[in-house]
Design an enzyme around this catalytic site. Structure first.
Site, PDB file in Angstrom:
ATOM      1  N   GLY A  36      -4.523 -10.917  -6.474  1.00  0.00           N
ATOM      2  CA  GLY A  36      -5.293  -9.836  -5.677  1.00  0.00           C
ATOM      3  C   GLY A  36      -4.925  -8.393  -6.156  1.00  0.00           C
TER       4      GLY A  36
ATOM      5  N   LYS B 125      -8.877  -6.546  10.975  1.00  0.00           N
ATOM      6  CA  LYS B 125     -10.157  -5.992  10.115  1.00  0.00           C
ATOM      7  C   LYS B 125     -11.313  -6.297  11.040  1.00  0.00           C
ATOM      8  CE  LYS B 125      -8.279  -6.509   5.508  1.00  0.00           C
ATOM      9  NZ  LYS B 125      -8.274  -5.596   4.229  1.00  0.00           N
TER      10      LYS B 125
ATOM     11  N   ASP C  45     -12.996  -2.979   0.665  1.00  0.00           N
ATOM     12  CA  ASP C  45     -12.472  -4.403   0.266  1.00  0.00           C
ATOM     13  C   ASP C  45     -13.617  -4.995  -0.861  1.00  0.00           C
ATOM     14  OD1 ASP C  45      -9.876  -4.625   1.225  1.00  0.00           O
ATOM     15  OD2 ASP C  45     -10.616  -5.902   3.060  1.00  0.00           O
TER      16      ASP C  45
ATOM     17  N   SER D 279       0.813  -1.163   0.119  1.00  0.00           N
ATOM     18  CA  SER D 279       0.120  -0.154   0.093  1.00  0.00           C
ATOM     19  C   SER D 279       0.755   1.440  -0.031  1.00  0.00           C
ATOM     20  CB  SER D 279      -0.755  -0.065   1.298  1.00  0.00           C
ATOM     21  OG  SER D 279      -1.655  -0.903   1.272  1.00  0.00           O
TER      22      SER D 279
ATOM     23  N   GLU E  29     -22.768   2.072   6.717  1.00  0.00           N
ATOM     24  CA  GLU E  29     -23.797   0.952   6.678  1.00  0.00           C
ATOM     25  C   GLU E  29     -23.116  -0.131   6.031  1.00  0.00           C
ATOM     26  OE1 GLU E  29     -27.573   2.153   5.082  1.00  0.00           O
ATOM     27  OE2 GLU E  29     -28.150   0.092   4.834  1.00  0.00           O
TER      28      GLU E  29
ATOM     29  N   GLY F 191     -12.050 -14.795   7.812  1.00  0.00           N
ATOM     30  CA  GLY F 191     -11.755 -13.700   8.490  1.00  0.00           C
ATOM     31  C   GLY F 191     -12.413 -12.483   7.848  1.00  0.00           C
TER      32      GLY F 191
HETATM   33  P1  NAP Z   1      -7.691 -12.655   8.778  1.00  0.00           P
HETATM   34  O1  NAP Z   1      -8.701 -11.787   9.292  1.00  0.00           O
HETATM   35  O2  NAP Z   1      -6.535 -12.975   9.849  1.00  0.00           O
HETATM   36  O3  NAP Z   1      -8.310 -13.982   8.345  1.00  0.00           O
HETATM   37  C1  NAP Z   1      -7.624 -14.885   7.848  1.00  0.00           C
HETATM   38  C2  NAP Z   1      -8.308 -16.125   7.620  1.00  0.00           C
HETATM   39  O4  NAP Z   1      -7.629 -17.003   7.229  1.00  0.00           O
HETATM   40  C3  NAP Z   1      -8.789 -16.702   9.018  1.00  0.00           C
HETATM   41  O5  NAP Z   1      -9.746 -16.194   9.420  1.00  0.00           O
HETATM   42  C4  NAP Z   1      -8.759 -18.193   8.949  1.00  0.00           C
HETATM   43  O6  NAP Z   1      -9.926 -18.842   8.678  1.00  0.00           O
HETATM   44  C5  NAP Z   1      -7.752 -18.517   7.672  1.00  0.00           C
HETATM   45  N1  NAP Z   1      -6.356 -18.901   8.249  1.00  0.00           N
HETATM   46  C6  NAP Z   1      -5.526 -18.088   8.902  1.00  0.00           C
HETATM   47  N2  NAP Z   1      -4.388 -18.878   9.142  1.00  0.00           N
HETATM   48  C7  NAP Z   1      -4.803 -20.023   8.414  1.00  0.00           C
HETATM   49  C8  NAP Z   1      -3.655 -21.238   8.144  1.00  0.00           C
HETATM   50  N3  NAP Z   1      -2.469 -21.281   8.764  1.00  0.00           N
HETATM   51  N4  NAP Z   1      -4.239 -22.157   7.394  1.00  0.00           N
HETATM   52  C9  NAP Z   1      -5.492 -22.030   6.943  1.00  0.00           C
HETATM   53  N5  NAP Z   1      -6.193 -20.881   7.118  1.00  0.00           N
HETATM   54  C10 NAP Z   1      -5.724 -20.017   7.795  1.00  0.00           C
HETATM   55  O7  NAP Z   1      -6.799 -11.816   7.443  1.00  0.00           O
HETATM   56  P2  NAP Z   1      -7.596 -11.013   6.355  1.00  0.00           P
HETATM   57  O8  NAP Z   1      -7.248  -9.626   6.723  1.00  0.00           O
HETATM   58  O9  NAP Z   1      -8.676 -11.505   6.063  1.00  0.00           O
HETATM   59  O10 NAP Z   1      -6.646 -11.303   5.208  1.00  0.00           O
HETATM   60  C11 NAP Z   1      -6.455 -12.411   4.777  1.00  0.00           C
HETATM   61  C12 NAP Z   1      -5.620 -12.338   3.339  1.00  0.00           C
HETATM   62  O11 NAP Z   1      -6.157 -11.416   2.277  1.00  0.00           O
HETATM   63  C13 NAP Z   1      -4.238 -11.775   3.497  1.00  0.00           C
HETATM   64  O12 NAP Z   1      -3.267 -12.355   2.799  1.00  0.00           O
HETATM   65  C14 NAP Z   1      -4.378 -10.260   3.131  1.00  0.00           C
HETATM   66  O13 NAP Z   1      -3.285  -9.624   2.620  1.00  0.00           O
HETATM   67  C15 NAP Z   1      -5.246 -10.830   1.859  1.00  0.00           C
HETATM   68  N6  NAP Z   1      -6.163  -9.497   1.320  1.00  0.00           N
HETATM   69  C16 NAP Z   1      -6.008  -8.859   0.247  1.00  0.00           C
HETATM   70  C17 NAP Z   1      -6.636  -7.653  -0.403  1.00  0.00           C
HETATM   71  C18 NAP Z   1      -6.242  -7.172  -1.734  1.00  0.00           C
HETATM   72  O14 NAP Z   1      -6.757  -6.034  -1.919  1.00  0.00           O
HETATM   73  N7  NAP Z   1      -5.796  -7.808  -2.673  1.00  0.00           N
HETATM   74  C19 NAP Z   1      -7.643  -7.170   0.625  1.00  0.00           C
HETATM   75  C20 NAP Z   1      -7.843  -7.791   1.949  1.00  0.00           C
HETATM   76  C21 NAP Z   1      -7.262  -8.994   2.098  1.00  0.00           C
HETATM   77  P3  NAP Z   1     -10.207 -20.027   9.424  1.00  0.00           P
HETATM   78  O15 NAP Z   1      -9.875 -20.007  10.938  1.00  0.00           O
HETATM   79  O16 NAP Z   1     -11.919 -20.404   9.324  1.00  0.00           O
HETATM   80  O17 NAP Z   1      -9.498 -21.378   8.858  1.00  0.00           O
END
Ligand code: NAP
Length: 249
Positions: free
Chosen positions: A229, A65, A105, A16, A77, A128
């Site tokens: 992404g 988040k 997002d 970012s 909202e 997540g």
């Molecule tokens: P988060 O809130 O921590 O959620 C990630 C989810 O992934 C967790 O709830 C968990 O679900 C699962 N997870 C975590 N560690 C894991 C593991 N070791 N093995 C399997 N599943 C696992 O994170 P987030 O903010 O949603 O972000 C997630 C990803 O999306 C990041 O890589 C972030 O950079 C990316 N992202 C990209 C964009 C973009 O603009 N391209 C935007 C937002 C996010 P369970 O516990 O249910 O398995």
């Protein structure tokens, strides 16, 4: 000088700051700076805001988040419906401040989808903050979905080990919202039966660093279409910038 930033931890994967620096120099914006603001615990946020009086807003990334919600004074909202926030504005009055949360997002994800999108059902890997935004966006598009989780969540949530050919026959759009495979852990991929994929499947990885994750490589090897992404990153960043720079009501 106005300061914007990104909170999360760790932030070694995050693009970012580079994205906004390039945007500011391209668009000759000289009165705003954007910095990475790594935060080891979300409880340290109020102190960070007090230490940076020039900070007027920030983006939120993994793992905060959802964790940030109790610290907010208000949410718009869409953020309320999604249940996750990636953009926060700060209104200050002397030493006190108010935080309002937004979610861009979902907008970023929607704007990144290829047209036409010939998929009726999706599997969302992870549950997540980003997964919530993706689910909200899919609902807008009328695409059915199920979450895939490591945890026994019941309901419609699927266990990684129970993904089979039958399920993948219907659920042809597979979206990775977990951080598995994100820099620097580039040798890792979600526990998914890649051998069951074919040309009818579309794999979307929210990760943009690296550009081609192992998840996408394995999908490509099985004949699936793929995207990363990056386009979502741009879409959510531009939507956040519009929120940061509009006159606050
Ligand atoms: P988060 O809130 O921590 O959620 C990630 C989810 O992934 C967790 O709830 C968990 O679900 C699962 N997870 C975590 N560690 C894991 C593991 N070791 N093995 C399997 N599943 C696992 O994170 P987030 O903010 O949603 O972000 C997630 C990803 O999306 C990041 O890589 C972030 O950079 C990316 N992202 C990209 C964009 C973009 O603009 N391209 C935007 C937002 C996010 P369970 O516990 O249910 O398995």
């Amino acid at each position: 000088m106005q300061l914007l930033g990104l909170i999360g931890y760790p932030l070694s994967h995050a693009w970012s700051a580079t994205y906004f620096s390039d945007k500011f120099s391209r668009e000759k914006i000289t009165n705003i700076a954007y910095r990475l603001l790594p935060l080891k615990q979300i409880g340290m946020l109020p102190d960070l805001i007090r230490r940076h009086p020039e900070l007027t807003g920030f983006n939120v990334t993994i793992p905060y988040k959802v964790a940030i919600l109790p610290l907010l004074d208000d949410q718009d909202e869409k953020a309320r419906e999604i249940g996750a926030v990636n953009t926060v504005t700060i209104s200050r009055d002397g030493e006190t401040f108010r935080l309002k949360g937004f979610n861009t997002d979902a907008e970023g994800f929607l704007s990144s989808l290829p047209e036409p999108l010939n998929h009726e059902k999706a599997l969302i890997l992870g549950t997540g903050g980003a997964a919530r935004a993706v689910a909200w966006a899919l609902k807008q598009r009328g695409i059915g979905f199920r979450f895939v989780s490591r945890q026994k969540k019941g309901g419609d949530t699927v266990d990684y080990n129970s993904i089979n050919l039958n399920l993948l026959d219907d659920y042809t759009f597979i979206i990775n919202t977990t951080p598995i495979g994100m820099y620097p852990d580039v040798e890792a991929a979600p526990n998914f039966p890649y051998a069951l994929l074919s040309g009818k499947h579309f794999l979307y990885d929210l990760i943009y660093n690296p550009a081609q994750t192992l998840f996408l490589s394995k999908g490509l090897a099985a004949g699936a279409k793929t995207t990363n992404g990056y386009s979502m990153l741009v879409g959510q960043a531009e939507a956040a910038f519009r929120i940061f720079t509009r006159t606050q009501p």
